[in-house]
Motif scaffolding. Structure first.
Motif, PDB file in Angstrom:
ATOM      1  N   ARG A  73      11.633  -0.044  -9.727  1.00 40.97           N
ATOM      2  CA  ARG A  73      10.756  -0.421  -8.629  1.00 40.97           C
ATOM      3  C   ARG A  73      10.518   0.766  -7.693  1.00 40.97           C
ATOM      4  O   ARG A  73       9.396   0.997  -7.242  1.00 40.97           O
ATOM      5  CB  ARG A  73      11.353  -1.587  -7.850  1.00 40.97           C
ATOM      6  CG  ARG A  73      10.429  -2.080  -6.741  1.00 40.97           C
ATOM      7  CD  ARG A  73      10.979  -3.250  -5.953  1.00 40.97           C
ATOM      8  NE  ARG A  73      11.189  -4.398  -6.805  1.00 40.97           N
ATOM      9  CZ  ARG A  73      12.383  -4.957  -7.009  1.00 40.97           C
ATOM     10  NH1 ARG A  73      13.447  -4.471  -6.440  1.00 40.97           N
ATOM     11  NH2 ARG A  73      12.493  -6.009  -7.790  1.00 40.97           N
ATOM     12  N   GLU A  74      11.570   1.536  -7.418  1.00 41.07           N
ATOM     13  CA  GLU A  74      11.430   2.705  -6.551  1.00 41.07           C
ATOM     14  C   GLU A  74      10.541   3.765  -7.187  1.00 41.07           C
ATOM     15  O   GLU A  74       9.716   4.388  -6.513  1.00 41.07           O
ATOM     16  CB  GLU A  74      12.801   3.274  -6.216  1.00 41.07           C
ATOM     17  CG  GLU A  74      13.613   2.389  -5.295  1.00 41.07           C
ATOM     18  CD  GLU A  74      15.042   2.847  -5.137  1.00 41.07           C
ATOM     19  OE1 GLU A  74      15.451   3.830  -5.804  1.00 41.07           O
ATOM     20  OE2 GLU A  74      15.760   2.226  -4.340  1.00 41.07           O
ATOM     21  N   ARG A  75      10.690   3.987  -8.517  1.00 35.61           N
ATOM     22  CA  ARG A  75       9.839   4.960  -9.211  1.00 35.61           C
ATOM     23  C   ARG A  75       8.378   4.518  -9.178  1.00 35.61           C
ATOM     24  O   ARG A  75       7.469   5.331  -8.960  1.00 35.61           O
ATOM     25  CB  ARG A  75      10.300   5.144 -10.654  1.00 35.61           C
ATOM     26  CG  ARG A  75      11.539   5.995 -10.805  1.00 35.61           C
ATOM     27  CD  ARG A  75      11.774   6.376 -12.252  1.00 35.61           C
ATOM     28  NE  ARG A  75      11.828   5.235 -13.156  1.00 35.61           N
ATOM     29  CZ  ARG A  75      12.926   4.570 -13.474  1.00 35.61           C
ATOM     30  NH1 ARG A  75      14.087   4.927 -12.964  1.00 35.61           N
ATOM     31  NH2 ARG A  75      12.880   3.548 -14.311  1.00 35.61           N
ATOM     32  N   ALA A  76       8.136   3.239  -9.386  1.00 31.20           N
ATOM     33  CA  ALA A  76       6.760   2.732  -9.367  1.00 31.20           C
ATOM     34  C   ALA A  76       6.151   2.880  -7.976  1.00 31.20           C
ATOM     35  O   ALA A  76       4.973   3.247  -7.839  1.00 31.20           O
ATOM     36  CB  ALA A  76       6.735   1.269  -9.802  1.00 31.20           C
ATOM     37  N   ALA A  77       6.945   2.608  -6.934  1.00 30.10           N
ATOM     38  CA  ALA A  77       6.439   2.765  -5.569  1.00 30.10           C
ATOM     39  C   ALA A  77       6.139   4.228  -5.268  1.00 30.10           C
ATOM     40  O   ALA A  77       5.134   4.550  -4.613  1.00 30.10           O
ATOM     41  CB  ALA A  77       7.441   2.208  -4.569  1.00 30.10           C
ATOM     42  N   ARG A  79       5.268   6.547  -7.478  1.00 29.46           N
ATOM     43  CA  ARG A  79       4.039   6.909  -8.206  1.00 29.46           C
ATOM     44  C   ARG A  79       2.817   6.380  -7.467  1.00 29.46           C
ATOM     45  O   ARG A  79       1.786   7.042  -7.396  1.00 29.46           O
ATOM     46  CB  ARG A  79       4.074   6.338  -9.622  1.00 29.46           C
ATOM     47  CG  ARG A  79       4.846   7.182 -10.600  1.00 29.46           C
ATOM     48  CD  ARG A  79       4.571   6.730 -12.019  1.00 29.46           C
ATOM     49  NE  ARG A  79       4.833   5.303 -12.211  1.00 29.46           N
ATOM     50  CZ  ARG A  79       5.900   4.786 -12.775  1.00 29.46           C
ATOM     51  NH1 ARG A  79       6.844   5.579 -13.243  1.00 29.46           N
ATOM     52  NH2 ARG A  79       6.054   3.486 -12.894  1.00 29.46           N
ATOM     53  N   GLU A  80       2.914   5.178  -6.943  1.00 28.95           N
ATOM     54  CA  GLU A  80       1.798   4.572  -6.213  1.00 28.95           C
ATOM     55  C   GLU A  80       1.468   5.382  -4.963  1.00 28.95           C
ATOM     56  O   GLU A  80       0.312   5.610  -4.646  1.00 28.95           O
ATOM     57  CB  GLU A  80       2.142   3.133  -5.842  1.00 28.95           C
ATOM     58  CG  GLU A  80       1.011   2.376  -5.191  1.00 28.95           C
ATOM     59  CD  GLU A  80      -0.149   2.109  -6.122  1.00 28.95           C
ATOM     60  OE1 GLU A  80      -1.275   2.022  -5.621  1.00 28.95           O
ATOM     61  OE2 GLU A  80       0.067   2.013  -7.341  1.00 28.95           O
ATOM     62  N   ARG A  81       2.499   5.823  -4.246  1.00 24.84           N
ATOM     63  CA  ARG A  81       2.271   6.645  -3.051  1.00 24.84           C
ATOM     64  C   ARG A  81       1.669   7.996  -3.419  1.00 24.84           C
ATOM     65  O   ARG A  81       0.839   8.539  -2.689  1.00 24.84           O
ATOM     66  CB  ARG A  81       3.584   6.849  -2.298  1.00 24.84           C
ATOM     67  CG  ARG A  81       4.032   5.633  -1.511  1.00 24.84           C
ATOM     68  CD  ARG A  81       5.197   5.966  -0.594  1.00 24.84           C
ATOM     69  NE  ARG A  81       6.379   6.461  -1.288  1.00 24.84           N
ATOM     70  CZ  ARG A  81       7.365   5.700  -1.738  1.00 24.84           C
ATOM     71  NH1 ARG A  81       7.305   4.396  -1.574  1.00 24.84           N
ATOM     72  NH2 ARG A  81       8.394   6.228  -2.344  1.00 24.84           N
ATOM     73  N   THR A  83      -0.338   8.718  -5.937  1.00 23.86           N
ATOM     74  CA  THR A  83      -1.737   8.599  -6.367  1.00 23.86           C
ATOM     75  C   THR A  83      -2.662   8.143  -5.247  1.00 23.86           C
ATOM     76  O   THR A  83      -3.851   8.298  -5.330  1.00 23.86           O
ATOM     77  CB  THR A  83      -1.875   7.623  -7.556  1.00 23.86           C
ATOM     78  OG1 THR A  83      -1.398   6.328  -7.163  1.00 23.86           O
ATOM     79  CG2 THR A  83      -1.114   8.101  -8.760  1.00 23.86           C
ATOM     80  N   ALA A  84      -2.107   7.597  -4.192  1.00 21.19           N
ATOM     81  CA  ALA A  84      -2.959   7.081  -3.092  1.00 21.19           C
ATOM     82  C   ALA A  84      -3.336   8.140  -2.108  1.00 21.19           C
ATOM     83  O   ALA A  84      -3.062   9.229  -2.036  1.00 21.19           O
ATOM     84  CB  ALA A  84      -2.229   5.957  -2.357  1.00 21.19           C
TER      85      ALA A  84
END
Length: 84
Positions: A73-77, A79-81, A83-84
């Motif tokens: 979950r931390e890795r996905a968050a 990655r999301e930050r 790319t944004a």
């Protein structure tokens, strides 16, 4: 539903076990035509619900997430930050 750990907690197992015993006691005494035993079994059902609820409030109702799930979950968050 298997992935949600629904009902796989000490609080759930305790509450259900006590309530199940209460159902069995009430059923036996209902057939035996003994109102006192029936109501004692019914009281056990209520006690099971109370015990399960108390254990849930004490923190035994929510299973801990595995560490790999938290890290994913931390890795996905992250990655999301990125790319944004």
């Amino acid at each position: 539903m298997a992935g949600s750990s629904h009902g796989h907690t000490p609080a759930a197992w305790t509450g259900v076990t006590i309530s199940f015993i209460g159902f069995c006691v009430a059923g036996v005494f209902m057939v035996a035509n003994s109102p006192v035993g029936f109501w004692a079994g019914s009281a056990l059902i209520v006690i099971g619900a109370i015990a399960g609820g108390a254990m849930k409030m004490a923190g035994f109702g929510t299973p801990k997430e595995p560490q790999d799930v938290v890290e994913a979950r931390e890795r996905a968050a992250a990655r999301e930050r990125a790319t944004a």
